[in-house]
Scaffold this active site. Sequence first.
Site, PDB file in Angstrom:
ATOM      1  CG  ASP A  52     -46.820  77.434  -7.325  1.00 10.45           C
ATOM      2  OD1 ASP A  52     -46.857  76.188  -7.220  1.00 10.45           O
ATOM      3  OD2 ASP A  52     -46.870  78.037  -8.407  1.00 10.45           O
ATOM      4  CD  GLU A 131     -14.040  65.236   9.787  1.00  9.26           C
ATOM      5  OE1 GLU A 131     -13.659  65.114  10.956  1.00  9.26           O
ATOM      6  OE2 GLU A 131     -13.445  64.700   8.834  1.00  9.26           O
ATOM      7  CD  GLU A 133     -11.761  66.750   2.670  1.00  7.68           C
ATOM      8  OE1 GLU A 133     -10.830  66.431   3.418  1.00  7.68           O
ATOM      9  OE2 GLU A 133     -12.041  66.122   1.630  1.00  7.68           O
ATOM     10  CD  GLU A 188      -8.013  67.879   3.781  1.00 10.22           C
ATOM     11  OE1 GLU A 188      -7.083  67.387   3.112  1.00 10.22           O
ATOM     12  OE2 GLU A 188      -8.423  67.375   4.832  1.00 10.22           O
ATOM     13  CD  GLU A 195     -11.696  68.374   6.998  1.00  9.85           C
ATOM     14  OE1 GLU A 195     -11.127  67.766   6.075  1.00  9.85           O
ATOM     15  OE2 GLU A 195     -11.906  67.876   8.112  1.00  9.85           O
ATOM     16  CG  HIS A 244     -14.389  62.109   5.705  1.00  5.52           C
ATOM     17  ND1 HIS A 244     -13.089  62.472   5.948  1.00  5.52           N
ATOM     18  CD2 HIS A 244     -14.424  61.712   4.415  1.00  5.52           C
ATOM     19  CE1 HIS A 244     -12.367  62.287   4.869  1.00  5.52           C
ATOM     20  NE2 HIS A 244     -13.146  61.838   3.917  1.00  5.52           N
ATOM     21  NE  ARG A 317      -6.375  59.452   8.378  1.00  3.65           N
ATOM     22  CZ  ARG A 317      -7.168  60.330   8.982  1.00  3.65           C
ATOM     23  NH1 ARG A 317      -8.129  60.917   8.331  1.00  3.65           N
ATOM     24  NH2 ARG A 317      -6.982  60.638  10.249  1.00  3.65           N
ATOM     25  CD  GLU A 337     -13.581  59.669   9.397  1.00  4.18           C
ATOM     26  OE1 GLU A 337     -12.727  59.057  10.071  1.00  4.18           O
ATOM     27  OE2 GLU A 337     -13.287  60.562   8.583  1.00  4.18           O
ATOM     28  NE  ARG A 339     -11.580  57.951   5.243  1.00  2.00           N
ATOM     29  CZ  ARG A 339     -10.910  59.067   5.499  1.00  2.00           C
ATOM     30  NH1 ARG A 339     -11.068  59.686   6.653  1.00  2.00           N
ATOM     31  NH2 ARG A 339     -10.077  59.564   4.607  1.00  2.00           N
TER      32      ARG A 339
HETATM   33  N1  GLU Z   1     -10.097  64.602   0.520  1.00  2.00           N
HETATM   34  C1  GLU Z   1     -10.209  63.220   0.905  1.00  2.00           C
HETATM   35  C2  GLU Z   1     -11.542  62.660   0.399  1.00  2.00           C
HETATM   36  O1  GLU Z   1     -11.885  62.874  -0.691  1.00  2.00           O
HETATM   37  C3  GLU Z   1     -10.106  63.023   2.386  1.00  2.00           C
HETATM   38  C4  GLU Z   1      -8.890  63.566   3.052  1.00  2.00           C
HETATM   39  C5  GLU Z   1      -8.960  63.419   4.563  1.00  2.00           C
HETATM   40  O2  GLU Z   1      -8.725  62.309   5.075  1.00  2.00           O
HETATM   41  O3  GLU Z   1      -9.335  64.377   5.231  1.00  2.00           O
HETATM   42  O4  GLU Z   1     -12.279  61.988   1.080  1.00  2.00           O
HETATM   43 MG    MG Z   2     -10.168  66.189   5.358  1.00  2.00          MG
END
Ligand code: GLU
Ligand code: MG
Length: 448
Positions: A52, A131, A133, A188, A195, A244, A317, A337, A339
Amino acid sequence: MADKAREIVEIVQAEDVQFIDLQFTDIFGTTKSVTIPASGLEEALERGIWFDGSSIQGFARIQESDMFLRPDPVTFRILPWTGNGSDLRARVICDVHNPDGSPFEGDPRYALRRAIAHAADLGYVFNTGPELEFFLFREGGDGPAAAVPHDVGGYFDFSPGDEAQRVRSDIVNALQALRIHVEMSHHEVAIGQHEIDFRYADALHSADNAVTFKYTVKGIAAKHGLFATFMPKPMFGMNGSGMHVHQSLVDIDSGESKFFDPDGEFALSLTARQFIAGQLRHARALSAVVAPTVNSYKRLTPGYEAPVYVCWAQRNRSALIRVPRYSPGREQSTRAELRFPDPSCNPYLAFAVMLEAGLAGIEEGLEPPPSVSDDVFHWTQSEREAQGVDVLPGTLEEALDELASDDILRAALGEHIYDAYDRAKREEWDDYRIHVTAWEVDRYLRTT
Ligand code: GLU
Ligand code: MG
């Protein structure tokens, strides 16, 4: 019965598995499960299992509530934390179908299957490596608010006697037993933050792995008197948790990378550039799905390694899309990647809209704006505007408004999921909006 189905029936008999959890997710990516005794597996594989659907968020309305689950035999796994004195259980991830046998439009896995079929029509397989975290907190007695991070470690810290190390080892062992191939795990940046990265796969199985990863981490943490959270920004002033996603397209026949070109900037092909351009163009609307909670937008702020601006770069980054450095001989690992996703998202829906945004870039032949090399956080607003760099939405509401006017992403979700998602997420936003927060009381109670 297909070979794969027969094989799992045999494993269940040989290993004496007693129960099978038939799993699927709701529109938020929450794992749902119906348990059957092992003796019912053969029938479930042949005919599916009725359930259901009316009480599942974003699923059917009362009058059309009967649906059935079709187990996907390749996702069969024995759950490594069961057995040993208790019942041995296994899980199989299922596709959800309507009574007439057609795939159910409200099933997130089906939304991803549709996007994957679109990619296949163009000759591509979409690979993703998420990835995730997360934080480990000690149970505080009074729920999450009273919980404290359970350690004082920082980025890549190593402490041999550390409890976190033991928990991580247990998690990694459980993941390996579930055939999720772990590539590395580390502490991390924030206290209590970790991570664990696993190997990329085609988007469907990678999404299966991501949801499996979440309940595995939570389950193992609980065995240690801890709880794991994938909340994007649990603590003000510290790094939040991202998801990411490393993405690539490969040729559906040869498996060769479609992203690699030795002569391109960052060794990227035209296809890769167009894919990136598509994701940048749709970034603001994508955020409603890849950063789907009120709290997600507390993470997407300057200063915590999370992106804020809609741009791409090689090393930077803080960019929304980063192209990891190419190393000779590793053409296959050429990737982009993304992010800004965070682990509170539904990986099936996230991968579906990410893929459709990228494919739109290819189909429309888009060219990305120039990549950025400076730290965009140091630019002034006018410098950013001069470079044509947009800003991500600042709130869930803003993101939902963007999604509302993005036809490509709405079509990727399908009308059923889009409507249910928009309704639920606007309610979530509205609930937050009318709440009086501790911050407001601190700020205004005595000053007004
Ligand atoms: N914790 C970071 C985020 O919020 C990323 C850190 C990393 O580059 O692994 O995206
Ligand atoms: Mg990381």
